[in-house]
Design an enzyme around this catalytic site. Structure first.
Site, PDB file in Angstrom:
ATOM      1  CG  ASP A   1      39.425   8.114  52.265  1.00 36.97           C
ATOM      2  OD1 ASP A   1      40.654   8.263  52.390  1.00 36.97           O
ATOM      3  OD2 ASP A   1      38.905   7.507  51.301  1.00 36.97           O
TER       4      ASP A   1
ATOM      5  CD  GLU B   1      44.835  12.422  51.704  1.00 38.17           C
ATOM      6  OE1 GLU B   1      43.924  12.671  50.900  1.00 38.17           O
ATOM      7  OE2 GLU B   1      44.821  11.478  52.501  1.00 38.17           O
TER       8      GLU B   1
ATOM      9  CG  ASP C   1      44.038   3.799  48.898  1.00 35.89           C
ATOM     10  OD1 ASP C   1      43.356   3.480  49.894  1.00 35.89           O
ATOM     11  OD2 ASP C   1      43.670   4.656  48.076  1.00 35.89           O
TER      12      ASP C   1
HETATM   13  C1  GLC Z   1      40.341   5.911  49.089  1.00 40.10           C
HETATM   14  C2  GLC Z   1      40.574   5.286  50.470  1.00 40.10           C
HETATM   15  C3  GLC Z   1      40.009   3.888  50.474  1.00 40.10           C
HETATM   16  C4  GLC Z   1      38.539   3.940  50.108  1.00 40.10           C
HETATM   17  C5  GLC Z   1      38.342   4.617  48.771  1.00 40.10           C
HETATM   18  C6  GLC Z   1      36.875   4.824  48.428  1.00 40.10           C
HETATM   19  O1  GLC Z   1      41.067   5.266  48.131  1.00 40.10           O
HETATM   20  O2  GLC Z   1      41.912   5.293  50.817  1.00 40.10           O
HETATM   21  O3  GLC Z   1      40.217   3.281  51.717  1.00 40.10           O
HETATM   22  O4  GLC Z   1      38.013   2.654  50.069  1.00 40.10           O
HETATM   23  O5  GLC Z   1      38.964   5.883  48.771  1.00 40.10           O
HETATM   24  O6  GLC Z   1      36.250   5.598  49.385  1.00 40.10           O
END
Ligand code: GLC
Length: 814
Positions: free
Chosen positions: A407, A410, A485
């Protein structure tokens, strides 16, 4: 919050695509180097190289490059695939023609605009032309009147991208994803032009910022680059499937995923302790809701340091993981790229000592804030740093973990204007430094590649699973993609359909959205509808945000729970079909969620359908995506369709209003299809389908069809050494007979199946006889024997049980 102040009447914004540009031509010199042809113009040069018989790379570079060396290729493009024969050039008064393989490029000398044809001169693409401006390069390509634009990766909005504009720049977008969002997490710069069943693809291999503008002009699209070369690959179809297949021959295809990753997955930001995780797993089992994986979001870590567990919340990860494995549940922990700057933290110290973090232009480690506070970021452009990062995953694999969730890659950086690394951050790039501005979109792919390869090294032949938020062309080789998200909005449920269809046409087969919606609390009804659609999504993961209502399937009462259970179980019953579709994606690059245009290229009515999709080539899925709605219009492409639940036959080539109360997801089967199923389990085991139920949805009239089922152990890489089976099922329908055949095309995996159950759906009357097989009293009695047949008049089904053998043929006399 944005207010009307945004649109104050003072001052106009100059967009990069409004800047003045000059065409490359006229052409002044042609140089044929055999492997490539360079055409130099007054303002720019084009370098033509072949990447396979049906793909030509036409790179636009600035004129100042008098001597053009080898052009860089990003990890997006697989090596090899050159032309079979050397390139031929033919110069006439007005044009230069360069040909090889199945393609000929005809370049007008004056403008240097070009068109690609087949060897006979039939156009395969529209006319394209390259331009140069002060600081950037531009490509314009004609859009045929009435054409559609597909692909372009992960985008909001509807299926057809005409009239839209997107910026390829991987971005962490927490704001609600709406139709005018120009960038999301993934950047897949591939545009597919489709007109009346004929398509071509244009892939721009440049991980810097690229703008695709299909809005400024109706007759052509514009592609503007901020940095680097206009490195375009044109893939000819004309079939849409060929374009996707050739694009993925270039950028790669997914490996077979572990079977468990095709199961239902449960996530939340965050399950806060190991007790909570274990309790969750036990609840799934107690409630008999199938589940294969539970995700650990950032709270599992010790102050958000990757490669650690919080000693208080998760004091015994090994014990927890072992306990979960006994229940048939895997753990997938999140791993973000930000490494907390902390001298007491081994990963930081080690990476710093080895100089593996991204650098500012002054040569210091770039620092940015993310969950753990001030952090540094591994430099995934560098092979050594990537290997180091990959090897760190031994921390997880030693605990029995084989799935990782990437995650924030980017990369997302808080508290700064760009929301990512500064564009002048320097990536080592194995001794050929490149700025972040030039390499940005590769960062997430670099991370997932390092992770996937590291996991492969440490898993001793077990298949890794990586899920990623960010990526670039080629990401399908390393990771599944989830769409970030989203929110518990009905609009976001609907949005996943065109988004995933276009991801599919951009080479990404393994994708999914957060079922139920991530931010904003869901409702029982929304959860049901999303779970129904999610059961037919290659990745099936329910995930929700911090502070939202819990949204596991049982949180909204017994009715919601029961419907979710049924659809999740249906996913498990259909696993042989899904797994075979995964195999197809790994072999041909074709997606699992397909636009109607892909399956029905001759049918214009399907070209822009955004609210239903094909799941593989035989199932049509039409989710309900509005609250308190029991009806929806479904478009049935030409042919005959069978309602999966009721067996009702429907004539294609028409729209119909269908009734879909809460417990119904409209699912239709293309008549004449084989749909392999199995008995539902609480979790997956192996993909040898001990219980194989091959359903045949009988067509009308004279009909023949074939289906190839794929099976293997579902967990190791032995399939790469040939340890898999492919079984071909065939059907030939005639007025008085139905002939069904079966044979192993490839048999090298020892499944433990004793017999196959063939279920012929939709048989209006009981067959008169089945040659060589005995009629058994009832369908339930058939379960006790290895051979025979029975007819269920109520369900209009004929069940035939055949012992496991190399090949057989069954002839039904109707
Ligand atoms: C980001 C991710 C999400 C995750 C959060 C905390 O927003 O896209 O899926 O739960 O970070 O790690």
């Amino acid at each position: 919050m944005l207010t009307s102040e945004m649109i104050r009447p003072d001052g106009a914004l100059v967009q990069v695509s409004d800047l003045e540009v000059t065409q490359f031509g006229p052409a002044v010199e042609v140089k044929n180097e055999n492997e490539r042809v360079i055409i130099s113009g007054v303002h720019g040069a084009m370098v033509l190289q072949w990447a396979g018989d049906h793909t030509v790379r036409i790179s636009g570079v600035r004129a100042s490059w008098a001597e053009i060396g080898p052009l860089p290729s990003y990890a997006a493009v697989l090596p090899g695939g050159g032309p079979e024969s050397s390139l031929e050039t033919l110069e006439t008064e007005n044009a230069i023609e360069v040909s090889s393989g199945q393609l000929r490029v005809r370049i007008e000398k004056q403008t240097m605009s070009f068109i690609i044809t087949d060897p006979a001169g039939n156009a395969l693409t529209n006319r394209h032309q390259y331009y140069t401006g002060d600081n950037h390069l531009q490509c314009r390509g004609g859009i045929t009147d009435g054409a559609q634009i597909y692909g372009l990766g992960e985008t909001t909005g509807f299926l057809n991208k005409r009239g839209e504009r997107y910026t390829m720049w991987n971005s962490d977008v927490y704001a609600p994803h709406v139709a005018d969002m120009e960038s999301l997490y993934q950047s897949i710069p591939v545009l597919v032009h489709h007109h009346e069943g004929k398509a071509f693809g244009l892939f721009v291999d440049n991980p810097g910022k690229i703008i695709f503008d299909m809005r400024a002009n109706r007759e052509h699209f514009r592609i503007d680059l901020e940095t680097g070369d206009l490195d375009c690959y044109f893939t000819a179809g004309p079939a849409l499937k060929d374009v996707v297949s050739r694009y993925t021959a270039l950028t790669g295809r997914m490996d077979m995923p572990p079977l468990w990753a095709a199961g239902y997955q449960q996530s939340r930001y965050s399950y806060m302790s190991q007790e909570e995780v274990l309790e969750l797993a036990r609840t799934f089992r107690a409630k008999e809701i199938p589940c294969d994986a539970i995700y650990l979001d950032i709270h599992y870590m010790d102050e958000f340091r990757v490669f650690t567990f919080d000693p208080v919340r998760f004091p015994d990860p090994k014990g927890m993981i072992t306990e979960l494995r006994k229940l048939g549940i895997r753990v997938v922990p999140i791993v973000d790229p930000g490494v907390k700057m902390d001298e007491k933290y081994g990963v930081y110290r080690d990476g710093d000592r080895r100089d593996y973090f991204c650098k500012t232009k002054e040569g210091l480690s770039f620092q940015g804030e993310v969950w753990p506070g001030i952090s540094v970021f591994p430099d995934f452009s560098d092979a050594e740093a990537s290997r180091w990062w990959g090897d760190l995953h031994r921390f997880y694999t030693d605990l029995g973990i084989s799935g990782i969730w990437n995650d924030m890659n980017e990369p997302s950086v808080f508290a700064c204007e760009s929301k990512t690394m500064d564009p002048d951050v320097v990536h080592g790039n194995n001794g050929m430094p490149i700025t972040h501005g030039q390499w940005h979109n590769m960062y997430g792919l670099g991370m997932s590649k390092a992770t996937y390869e590291g996991m492969e090294r440490t898993l001793n032949g077990e298949r890794p699973f990586v899920l990623t938020r960010a990526g670039y062309a080629g990401i399908q080789r390393y990771a599944a993609v989830w769409t970030g998200d989203n929110r518990s909005f009905w609009e976001h449920l609907a949005m996943f359909m065109p988004m995933s269809m276009n991801l599919g046409m951009s080479g990404i087969a393994f994708c999914g959205s957060d079922i139920g919606g991530f931010e904003h609390s869901t409702t029982g009804e929304l959860l049901v509808r999303w779970t129904q659609m999610g059961a037919f999504s290659p990745l099936c993961r329910n995930h929700s945000a911090y502070k939202t209502l819990y949204q596991e399937p049982w949180r909204f009462g017994p009715e919601v729970e029961e419907i979710c259970r049924q659809y999740i179980s249906l996913r498990y019953r259909l696993l042989p079909y899904l797994y075979t579709a995964f195999n197809e994606a790994s072999q041909s690059g074709l997606p699992i969620i397909r636009s109607l245009a892909m399956e029905f290229p001759e049918d214009p009515r399907g070209y822009t359908v955004s609210d239903q999709f094909m799941y593989g080539d035989s199932l049509l899925i039409a989710p309900v995506y509005r609250p308190e709605t029991e009806h929806r219009v479904v478009y049935f492409p030409p042919g005959e369709w069978i309602d999966f639940a009721t067996g009702e036959r429907l004539e294609g080539g028409q729209h119909r209003m269908v009734h879909a109360p809460l417990e119904v997801l409209p699912i239709y089967v293309k008549a004449g299809s084989f749909i392999p199923m199995t008995s539902p389990e609480q979790h997956t085991s192996d993909a040898g389908w001990r219980d194989l139920i091959m359903c045949y949805f009988s067509g009308a009239g004279d009909f023949s069809s074939e289906y190839t089922l794929y099976e293997d152990d579902g967990s190791t890489s032995r399939y790469r050494q040939g340890q898999y089976n492919t079984l071909i099922f065939g059907a030939e329908e005639q007025e008085l007979t139905l002939r069904l055949t079966y044979r192993y095309e490839h048999q090298a995996y020892g499944n433990r199946r004793k017999s196959v159950l063939l279920v012929i759906k939709n048989m209006a009357s009981m067959p008169k006889s089945i040659e060589g097989l005995e009629l058994i009293g009832s369908v339930s009695e058939l379960e006790q024997v290895h051979q025979g047949w029975a007819y269920d008049a109520l369900r209009k089904e004929c069940h035939i049980r055949i012992p496991q053998q190399q090949l057989w043929e069954v002839v039904l006399n109707k």
